[in-house]
Design an enzyme around this catalytic site. Sequence first.
Site, PDB file in Angstrom:
ATOM      1  N   ARG A 176      40.316   7.197  27.344  1.00 14.37           N
ATOM      2  CA  ARG A 176      39.230   7.580  26.427  1.00 14.37           C
ATOM      3  C   ARG A 176      37.943   6.874  26.711  1.00 14.37           C
ATOM      4  O   ARG A 176      37.164   6.326  26.031  1.00 14.37           O
ATOM      5  CB  ARG A 176      39.644   7.159  24.998  1.00 14.37           C
ATOM      6  CG  ARG A 176      41.196   7.531  24.554  1.00 14.37           C
ATOM      7  CD  ARG A 176      41.027   9.075  24.004  1.00 14.37           C
ATOM      8  NE  ARG A 176      42.252   9.718  23.875  1.00 14.37           N
ATOM      9  CZ  ARG A 176      43.347  10.168  24.753  1.00 14.37           C
ATOM     10  NH1 ARG A 176      42.914  10.255  25.911  1.00 14.37           N
ATOM     11  NH2 ARG A 176      44.427  10.730  23.984  1.00 14.37           N
ATOM     12  N   SER A 250      42.199  10.075  15.375  1.00 15.08           N
ATOM     13  CA  SER A 250      42.640   9.088  15.505  1.00 15.08           C
ATOM     14  C   SER A 250      41.577   7.874  15.748  1.00 15.08           C
ATOM     15  O   SER A 250      40.520   8.097  16.372  1.00 15.08           O
ATOM     16  CB  SER A 250      43.251   8.768  17.067  1.00 15.08           C
ATOM     17  OG  SER A 250      44.615   9.679  17.253  1.00 15.08           O
ATOM     18  N   GLU A 346      38.034   3.691  18.414  1.00 17.68           N
ATOM     19  CA  GLU A 346      38.003   4.919  19.147  1.00 17.68           C
ATOM     20  C   GLU A 346      36.599   5.534  18.835  1.00 17.68           C
ATOM     21  O   GLU A 346      35.896   5.997  19.995  1.00 17.68           O
ATOM     22  CB  GLU A 346      39.035   5.823  19.065  1.00 17.68           C
ATOM     23  CG  GLU A 346      38.912   6.962  20.086  1.00 17.68           C
ATOM     24  CD  GLU A 346      40.285   7.701  20.279  1.00 17.68           C
ATOM     25  OE1 GLU A 346      40.229   8.917  20.298  1.00 17.68           O
ATOM     26  OE2 GLU A 346      41.584   7.194  20.385  1.00 17.68           O
TER      27      GLU A 346
END
Length: 350
Positions: A176, A250, A346
């Site tokens: 990520r 998320s 995130e």
Amino acid sequence: MLNPKPMPIMIPDVQLQTLNTLAIPARAACLARVDAVEKLAAVLSWLRQQRKLGVSQPLLVLGGGSNLVLSSSWPGLVLQMAIPGIEVVAENDEHVWLKVGAGESWHGLVEHCMKFHYWGLENLALIPGSVGAAPIQNIGAYGVELKDYFAELGAIEVESGLDVTFDKDACHFGYRDSVFKQALRDRYIITSVTFRLRKTPRVVCEYPALRDFFSERDIQHPSPQQVFKAVCAIRSSKLPSPGQLPNAGSFFKNPLVSAEQFESLQRQHEGLVGYSQADGQVKLAAGWLIDRAGWRGYRQGAVGVHEQQALVLVNPGQGTGRELLALAKLIQDDVKARYGVELEIEPRVY
């Protein structure tokens, strides 16, 4: 005399609530929708001229608005990226190279690939957002990451206006993560992404949720189309549509810990979920940690944690970014106290 570069329309004082999937009510001092590289170049040239005149215009680049938290209104210019296009630029017997405009819908791209039998992205179905934002995050799901099928991207350097091409190595992809979230954050604006996709399928279905899905249906050798449909079904059952319940998917990354720390946590917490990594670390399931800590379904004023998926923070009451971040901080502190594990947000926070 040379024709001036086409400038997009500048709209003052714009509400951004419908332009971010968390539906956070925040305003932008000015917004411009950019649907061509030439318009982007013109805007950046104008911004440089403004700076020479002593006028500062903070810049926020907005794609699908699915990976950001607006903690307050934006005092400068928001660029809404809408550059279109999906084009085959090269192919051989095994692969096809697909160049895609930064403004294309990510899921729309995956559907396009399914239609024309370009394989590789099927595990990444139903991820919200735009193609231009995908490399920044190195999006991934169900055993596949963007970097696995990435060839190169085109970008414009904000400071100089120069067109630059980044190959895979230059992007420094991680979990990520990419160079565009680190050393080159906010220095480049991505205009296109080129993917190297397969003509012959290589199905990836080792991820537990996918494996269980096919096992329950006695499908031993799923096709890419079946993987695509399975991913859509699994995601739809676990993750709420932002149009129905505002969210950014998320909200926390799955944390990485050492094998020793994982073994210690396993002894203390029965059923702890972890996935071994190639470098010897173990990736923990952040959703499991949050769920076991009792946060699933929790509400705090206008914001809360999704009732079915503890990894997803939701904004049913049109709360502010600060309210959402305050809830996230409570969860981070609790998980740290219980497990000694740091949870990293995130989405990008502005």
